[in-house]
Design a protein around this motif. Structure first.
Motif, PDB file in Angstrom:
ATOM      1  N   THR A   1       0.837  -1.193   0.000  1.00  0.00           N
ATOM      2  CA  THR A   1       0.000   0.000   0.000  1.00  0.00           C
ATOM      3  C   THR A   1       0.876   1.249   0.000  1.00  0.00           C
ATOM      4  O   THR A   1       1.999   1.217   0.506  1.00  0.00           O
ATOM      5  CB  THR A   1      -0.943  -0.024   1.229  1.00  0.00           C
ATOM      6  N   PRO A   2       0.393   2.358  -0.550  1.00  0.00           N
ATOM      7  CA  PRO A   2       1.175   3.593  -0.486  1.00  0.00           C
ATOM      8  C   PRO A   2       1.134   4.195   0.918  1.00  0.00           C
ATOM      9  O   PRO A   2       0.174   4.020   1.661  1.00  0.00           O
ATOM     10  CB  PRO A   2       0.471   4.506  -1.499  1.00  0.00           C
ATOM     11  N   GLY A   3       2.205   4.892   1.244  1.00  0.00           N
ATOM     12  CA  GLY A   3       2.307   5.557   2.548  1.00  0.00           C
ATOM     13  C   GLY A   3       3.399   6.602   2.508  1.00  0.00           C
ATOM     14  O   GLY A   3       3.692   7.174   1.452  1.00  0.00           O
ATOM     15  N   THR A   4       4.047   6.834   3.640  1.00  0.00           N
ATOM     16  CA  THR A   4       5.134   7.797   3.742  1.00  0.00           C
ATOM     17  C   THR A   4       6.268   7.425   2.783  1.00  0.00           C
ATOM     18  O   THR A   4       6.637   6.261   2.663  1.00  0.00           O
ATOM     19  CB  THR A   4       5.709   7.806   5.180  1.00  0.00           C
ATOM     20  N   THR A   5       6.835   8.409   2.101  1.00  0.00           N
ATOM     21  CA  THR A   5       7.982   8.166   1.225  1.00  0.00           C
ATOM     22  C   THR A   5       9.240   8.013   2.069  1.00  0.00           C
ATOM     23  O   THR A   5       9.507   8.816   2.957  1.00  0.00           O
ATOM     24  CB  THR A   5       8.147   9.316   0.221  1.00  0.00           C
ATOM     25  N   VAL A   6      10.003   6.958   1.775  1.00  0.00           N
ATOM     26  CA  VAL A   6      11.216   6.628   2.528  1.00  0.00           C
ATOM     27  C   VAL A   6      12.353   6.381   1.543  1.00  0.00           C
ATOM     28  O   VAL A   6      12.155   5.764   0.502  1.00  0.00           O
ATOM     29  CB  VAL A   6      10.999   5.361   3.390  1.00  0.00           C
ATOM     30  N   SER A   7      13.550   6.861   1.891  1.00  0.00           N
ATOM     31  CA  SER A   7      14.758   6.553   1.124  1.00  0.00           C
ATOM     32  C   SER A   7      15.536   5.491   1.880  1.00  0.00           C
ATOM     33  O   SER A   7      15.802   5.646   3.072  1.00  0.00           O
ATOM     34  CB  SER A   7      15.627   7.794   0.944  1.00  0.00           C
ATOM     35  N   GLY A   8      15.889   4.414   1.175  1.00  0.00           N
ATOM     36  CA  GLY A   8      16.592   3.316   1.826  1.00  0.00           C
ATOM     37  C   GLY A   8      17.578   2.656   0.886  1.00  0.00           C
ATOM     38  O   GLY A   8      17.919   3.191  -0.163  1.00  0.00           O
ATOM     39  N   THR A   9      18.004   1.479   1.250  1.00  0.00           N
ATOM     40  CA  THR A   9      18.999   0.722   0.501  1.00  0.00           C
ATOM     41  C   THR A   9      18.611   0.531  -0.962  1.00  0.00           C
ATOM     42  O   THR A   9      19.450   0.600  -1.853  1.00  0.00           O
ATOM     43  CB  THR A   9      19.205  -0.658   1.159  1.00  0.00           C
ATOM     44  N   TYR A  10      17.330   0.295  -1.216  1.00  0.00           N
ATOM     45  CA  TYR A  10      16.872   0.001  -2.574  1.00  0.00           C
ATOM     46  C   TYR A  10      16.136   1.167  -3.225  1.00  0.00           C
ATOM     47  O   TYR A  10      15.291   0.976  -4.094  1.00  0.00           O
ATOM     48  CB  TYR A  10      16.014  -1.262  -2.568  1.00  0.00           C
ATOM     49  N   GLY A  11      16.487   2.391  -2.825  1.00  0.00           N
ATOM     50  CA  GLY A  11      15.917   3.564  -3.479  1.00  0.00           C
ATOM     51  C   GLY A  11      14.933   4.305  -2.609  1.00  0.00           C
ATOM     52  O   GLY A  11      14.855   4.106  -1.398  1.00  0.00           O
ATOM     53  N   THR A  12      14.178   5.183  -3.251  1.00  0.00           N
ATOM     54  CA  THR A  12      13.172   6.000  -2.569  1.00  0.00           C
ATOM     55  C   THR A  12      11.798   5.554  -3.049  1.00  0.00           C
ATOM     56  O   THR A  12      11.568   5.453  -4.260  1.00  0.00           O
ATOM     57  CB  THR A  12      13.388   7.488  -2.882  1.00  0.00           C
ATOM     58  N   THR A  13      10.915   5.275  -2.110  1.00  0.00           N
ATOM     59  CA  THR A  13       9.594   4.764  -2.466  1.00  0.00           C
ATOM     60  C   THR A  13       8.561   5.127  -1.407  1.00  0.00           C
ATOM     61  O   THR A  13       8.913   5.394  -0.254  1.00  0.00           O
ATOM     62  CB  THR A  13       9.622   3.226  -2.641  1.00  0.00           C
ATOM     63  N   ASN A  14       7.304   5.112  -1.823  1.00  0.00           N
ATOM     64  CA  ASN A  14       6.208   5.298  -0.872  1.00  0.00           C
ATOM     65  C   ASN A  14       5.453   3.982  -0.667  1.00  0.00           C
ATOM     66  O   ASN A  14       4.397   3.947  -0.059  1.00  0.00           O
ATOM     67  CB  ASN A  14       5.243   6.391  -1.335  1.00  0.00           C
ATOM     68  N   ILE A  15       6.004   2.881  -1.168  1.00  0.00           N
ATOM     69  CA  ILE A  15       5.365   1.570  -1.031  1.00  0.00           C
ATOM     70  C   ILE A  15       5.717   0.964   0.327  1.00  0.00           C
ATOM     71  O   ILE A  15       6.879   0.943   0.732  1.00  0.00           O
ATOM     72  CB  ILE A  15       5.793   0.613  -2.162  1.00  0.00           C
ATOM     73  N   TRP A  16       4.688   0.472   1.012  1.00  0.00           N
ATOM     74  CA  TRP A  16       4.849  -0.223   2.296  1.00  0.00           C
ATOM     75  C   TRP A  16       4.303  -1.631   2.161  1.00  0.00           C
ATOM     76  O   TRP A  16       3.289  -1.856   1.508  1.00  0.00           O
ATOM     77  CB  TRP A  16       4.130   0.539   3.406  1.00  0.00           C
ATOM     78  N   ASP A  17       5.021  -2.590   2.758  1.00  0.00           N
ATOM     79  CA  ASP A  17       4.683  -4.002   2.660  1.00  0.00           C
ATOM     80  C   ASP A  17       4.038  -4.483   3.948  1.00  0.00           C
ATOM     81  O   ASP A  17       4.589  -4.277   5.036  1.00  0.00           O
ATOM     82  CB  ASP A  17       5.952  -4.829   2.418  1.00  0.00           C
ATOM     83  N   LEU A  18       2.886  -5.137   3.830  1.00  0.00           N
ATOM     84  CA  LEU A  18       2.249  -5.769   4.985  1.00  0.00           C
ATOM     85  C   LEU A  18       2.913  -7.121   5.179  1.00  0.00           C
ATOM     86  O   LEU A  18       2.823  -7.998   4.308  1.00  0.00           O
ATOM     87  CB  LEU A  18       0.747  -5.944   4.754  1.00  0.00           C
TER      88      LEU A  18
END
Length: 104
Positions: free
Chosen positions: A62-79
């Motif tokens: 589901t979409p949510g807060t945008t986060v920058s991490g190891t695999y890029g920047t995304t707003n996708i969150w995993d349940l």
């Protein structure tokens, strides 16, 4: 319980087992202790922290807060469990987009 209701609930366990068997697991980024949140964003409560080297199931995304991490920047969150979300920016899905059904 009515006959109709009994028929509706028949086979629910079977479908759940099949659905659970179909869920893939993905590696969390190496060296990362990943925060698990109660919702799809950094503003949600911290539920727990996953240790390094784990794999997580993704039941839906589901979409949510945008986060920058190891695999890029995304707003996708995993349940990854009931009421437990992690940012897809730290999960090695091999994709910049959705790899599972949308939550909801």
């Amino acid at each position: 319980m009515s006959v109709e209701r009994a028929q509706e609930t028949e086979g629910i366990g079977e479908g759940t087992a099949v659905q659970a068997a179909a869920v893939r697991t993905y590696a969390v980024a190496p060296g990362v202790r990943l925060n698990v949140r109660s919702g799809p964003g950094t503003q949600y409560n911290l539920v727990r922290v996953l240790p390094e080297g784990v794999r997580v199931p993704i039941y839906c995304q589901t979409p949510g807060t945008t986060v920058s991490g190891t695999y890029g920047t995304t707003n996708i969150w995993d349940l990854i469990d009931s009421g437990e979300y992690v940012s897809d920016a730290y999960v090695a899905t091999g994709s910049d987009g959705y790899v599972a059904a949308r939550c909801g």
